[in-house]
Motif scaffolding. Structure first.
Motif, mmCIF file in Angstrom:
data_model
loop_
_atom_site.group_PDB
_atom_site.id
_atom_site.type_symbol
_atom_site.label_atom_id
_atom_site.label_comp_id
_atom_site.label_asym_id
_atom_site.label_seq_id
_atom_site.Cartn_x
_atom_site.Cartn_y
_atom_site.Cartn_z
ATOM 1 N N ASP A 195 0.824 -1.208 0.000
ATOM 2 C CA ASP A 195 0.000 0.000 0.000
ATOM 3 C C ASP A 195 0.866 1.269 0.000
ATOM 4 O O ASP A 195 0.418 2.329 -0.422
ATOM 5 C CB ASP A 195 -0.906 0.031 1.240
ATOM 6 N N TRP A 196 2.068 1.140 0.481
ATOM 7 C CA TRP A 196 2.940 2.313 0.550
ATOM 8 C C TRP A 196 3.935 2.386 -0.617
ATOM 9 O O TRP A 196 4.387 3.458 -0.988
ATOM 10 C CB TRP A 196 3.728 2.324 1.883
ATOM 11 N N LYS A 249 5.609 2.814 -4.066
ATOM 12 C CA LYS A 249 5.180 3.544 -5.262
ATOM 13 C C LYS A 249 5.946 3.107 -6.500
ATOM 14 O O LYS A 249 5.908 3.777 -7.534
ATOM 15 C CB LYS A 249 5.334 5.050 -5.025
ATOM 16 N N LEU A 308 16.676 1.205 4.166
ATOM 17 C CA LEU A 308 17.154 2.539 4.520
ATOM 18 C C LEU A 308 16.920 3.552 3.404
ATOM 19 O O LEU A 308 16.684 4.720 3.659
ATOM 20 C CB LEU A 308 18.642 2.495 4.873
ATOM 21 N N PRO A 327 12.154 5.582 -0.184
ATOM 22 C CA PRO A 327 11.567 6.878 0.154
ATOM 23 C C PRO A 327 10.157 6.752 0.729
ATOM 24 O O PRO A 327 9.614 7.727 1.241
ATOM 25 C CB PRO A 327 11.526 7.634 -1.177
ATOM 26 N N ASP A 328 9.573 5.566 0.608
ATOM 27 C CA ASP A 328 8.203 5.398 1.080
ATOM 28 C C ASP A 328 8.097 4.568 2.349
ATOM 29 O O ASP A 328 6.992 4.220 2.767
ATOM 30 C CB ASP A 328 7.357 4.821 -0.054
ATOM 31 N N LEU A 329 9.229 4.258 2.936
ATOM 32 C CA LEU A 329 9.278 3.473 4.178
ATOM 33 C C LEU A 329 8.476 2.177 4.020
ATOM 34 O O LEU A 329 7.781 1.743 4.937
ATOM 35 C CB LEU A 329 8.750 4.314 5.353
ATOM 36 N N LYS A 355 8.807 3.004 13.225
ATOM 37 C CA LYS A 355 7.390 3.316 12.941
ATOM 38 C C LYS A 355 6.695 4.025 14.103
ATOM 39 O O LYS A 355 5.678 4.687 13.909
ATOM 40 C CB LYS A 355 6.644 2.032 12.573
ATOM 41 N N LEU A 375 6.313 7.665 13.556
ATOM 42 C CA LEU A 375 5.577 8.065 12.352
ATOM 43 C C LEU A 375 4.104 8.258 12.642
ATOM 44 O O LEU A 375 3.540 7.570 13.480
ATOM 45 C CB LEU A 375 5.637 6.931 11.323
ATOM 46 N N GLU A 381 1.379 7.108 11.024
ATOM 47 C CA GLU A 381 1.085 6.162 9.938
ATOM 48 C C GLU A 381 -0.237 6.455 9.239
ATOM 49 O O GLU A 381 -0.438 6.063 8.100
ATOM 50 C CB GLU A 381 1.072 4.727 10.479
ATOM 51 N N PHE A 435 -0.097 7.871 5.746
ATOM 52 C CA PHE A 435 0.607 7.144 4.691
ATOM 53 C C PHE A 435 -0.369 6.382 3.806
ATOM 54 O O PHE A 435 -1.422 5.973 4.290
ATOM 55 C CB PHE A 435 1.633 6.180 5.322
ATOM 56 N N PRO A 436 -0.030 6.135 2.528
ATOM 57 C CA PRO A 436 1.183 6.558 1.847
ATOM 58 C C PRO A 436 1.285 8.090 1.780
ATOM 59 O O PRO A 436 0.274 8.767 1.684
ATOM 60 C CB PRO A 436 1.029 5.951 0.442
ATOM 61 N N HIS A 437 2.509 8.594 1.820
ATOM 62 C CA HIS A 437 2.707 10.047 1.881
ATOM 63 C C HIS A 437 2.471 10.727 0.526
ATOM 64 O O HIS A 437 2.233 10.058 -0.481
ATOM 65 C CB HIS A 437 4.084 10.370 2.458
ATOM 66 N N MET A 438 2.537 12.066 0.510
ATOM 67 C CA MET A 438 2.176 12.812 -0.697
ATOM 68 C C MET A 438 3.303 12.936 -1.719
ATOM 69 O O MET A 438 3.081 13.405 -2.827
ATOM 70 C CB MET A 438 1.663 14.218 -0.326
ATOM 71 N N TRP A 439 4.514 12.561 -1.352
ATOM 72 C CA TRP A 439 5.630 12.779 -2.278
ATOM 73 C C TRP A 439 5.548 11.855 -3.490
ATOM 74 O O TRP A 439 5.031 10.741 -3.409
ATOM 75 C CB TRP A 439 6.959 12.578 -1.536
ATOM 76 N N CYS A 440 6.076 12.325 -4.601
ATOM 77 C CA CYS A 440 6.067 11.561 -5.862
ATOM 78 C C CYS A 440 6.878 10.269 -5.714
ATOM 79 O O CYS A 440 7.758 10.185 -4.851
ATOM 80 C CB CYS A 440 6.713 12.356 -6.986
ATOM 81 N N GLY A 499 11.479 11.553 0.845
ATOM 82 C CA GLY A 499 11.078 10.387 1.634
ATOM 83 C C GLY A 499 12.286 9.690 2.251
ATOM 84 O O GLY A 499 12.222 9.195 3.384
ATOM 85 N N ASN A 545 13.239 9.008 6.118
ATOM 86 C CA ASN A 545 13.692 7.691 6.546
ATOM 87 C C ASN A 545 14.987 7.813 7.391
ATOM 88 O O ASN A 545 15.062 7.312 8.517
ATOM 89 C CB ASN A 545 13.928 6.847 5.283
#
Ligand SMILES: Cc1ncc(C[n+]2csc(CCOP(=O)(O)OP(=O)(O)O)c2C)c(N)n1
Ligand code: SF4
Ligand code: SF4
Ligand code: SF4
Lengths: 76, 269
Positions: free
Chosen positions: A19-20, A22, A60, A63-65, B4, B7, B9, B12-17, B23, B27
């Motif tokens: 789900d996270w 991308k 690490l 970017p989307d953990l 986590k 965070l 949570e 999420f998912p976050h707004m970045w491309c 991101g 992290n």
């Protein structure tokens, strides 16, 4: 340099949060052992877990953990 | 605590491309905070406006999402009123050095105990790819269809000249190094600056033929070198990474307390 592989931690599981994720491909391209690939939905998947050296670079850099590398020593 | 636990949570998912370096900065920052075993109730993150500034919404610390370029001013206020809190201020290159340039140099000069993290993608990502003071010449941007002519700032040199007492640079490719630098910066008593080169594939990479996130990060790998390395000596055109300044100088909140004590003594006498 930063590629030093710590110890010989045994991989328990590579957890990918679909789900996270991308589908940026960062984990796929920079995995030193080519363990990961993108599937037809552009989500990271584990294709060669036996080759994983548990370096955690995928976890690490993601970017989307969206990746967690669980090793035998981790208790969670 | 696990990463986590720091965070939010639910956002999420976050707004970045896809592939946005911001991101990866998030992290690395979470790992630094976790490795330092900081209590999240002791951390305050203030941020301004920009894709980068959205980071404050994702961390489960005290957070203030404020005005473009003014995150350091808010952080200064918080720090002076509650000096025991840890102040983290992530900023875009535009946020920190265009509209926020004045706040930035004066925070460096005062040496107030705040950690500034500059997520440098060399562009205004949020507003669609206008060039920033970090773009440098010969770059394509929506505001420079015929390429830019402005020279860029060197964040390390600006920070040093303005008086920051901890100054470091890394990239999203070099995450472990970036995490170590963040840990040192957060532990440092005084104003610290960590510049992290962070790709914006959407507005910078595409326009400047630097490719996607992977190609841009490969560029960080190939076009940078560690301070003091042979690679850097052999090729000075590489961008140096490392810790450039790490020194002690009286910290602002402490000096402020001293002046209060002095004034109180004078009044009592
Ligand atoms: C006072 C003010 N001026 C201009 C804007 C419009 N604006 C929003 S974000 C931004 C720049 C963002 O660039 P940067 O700080 O580099 O962060 P990025 O989005 O690239 O991470 C600008 C100019 C604003 N929100 N407020
Ligand atoms: S780095 Fe993260 S977001 Fe990118 S493809 Fe891999 S798991 Fe997905
Ligand atoms: S832990 Fe290292 S070897 Fe294993 S999948 Fe991730 S990057 Fe590849
Ligand atoms: S526009 Fe650029 S900086 Fe903003 S989220 Fe997308 S990739 Fe990141």
């Amino acid at each position: 340099m930063e590629h030093t592989v710590r110890g010989k931690k045994k991989l328990k599981e590579l957890v990918i949060n679909r789900d996270w994720c991308k589908g940026c491909g960062i984990c796929v391209s920079f995995c030193p052992k080519k363990v990961l690939e993108l599937d037809s939905k552009d989500k990271a998947i584990v294709v060669r877990p036996e080759d994983c050296i548990s370096c955690k670079l995928c976890e690490l850099r993601c970017p989307d953990l969206a990746i967690e590398v669980l090793t035998e020593e981790d208790n969670d | 605590m696990a990463v986590k636990d720091y965070l939010r949570e639910r956002f999420f998912p976050h707004m970045w491309c896809p592939g946005c370096g911001h991101g990866t900065v998030l992290n690395a920052l979470l790992r630094a905070v976790e490795e330092l075993q900081l209590n999240k109730n002791d951390i305050v993150m203030t941020s301004g406006i920009g894709c980068s500034a959205r980071i404050s919404g994702y961390v489960d610390f005290h957070s203030l999402h404020t005005l473009h370029g003014r995150a350091l001013a808010f952080a200064t206020g918080v720090k002076l009123s509650k000096p025991d809190l840890k102040l983290l201020v992530p900023m875009g290159d535009g946020d920190a050095l265009a509209i926020g340039g004045n706040h930035f140099i004066h925070a460096c000069r005062r040496n107030i105990d705040i950690t500034a993290i500059i997520m440098n993608n060399r562009i205004y990502g949020m507003t669609g790819g206008q060039f920033s003071p970090l773009s440098g010449p010969d770059k394509k941007a929506t505001t420079a269809p015929y390429l830019t002519i402005d020279a860029e700032f060197d964040i390390v040199e600006v920070s040093k000249a303005a008086g920051a007492t901890f100054v470091a640079r890394s990239t999203t490719y070099h995450v472990k190094e970036a995490t170590e630098m963040l840990k040192k910066a957060i532990s440092h008593k005084g104003f610290s600056v960590v510049e992290i080169l962070s790709q914006c594939p959407t507005h910078y990479g595409r326009k400047n033929r630097e490719g996607d996130a992977v190609q841009m990060m490969t560029g960080y790998r190939d076009n940078t070198a560690k301070l003091g390395s042979k690679a850097l000596a052999d090729n000075p055109s590489l961008i140096p990474r490392g810790i450039f300044v790490d020194q002690a100088r009286p910290e602002y909140c402490q000096e402020y307390d001293n002046i209060i004590a002095k004034a109180s003594r004078n009044r009592a006498a």
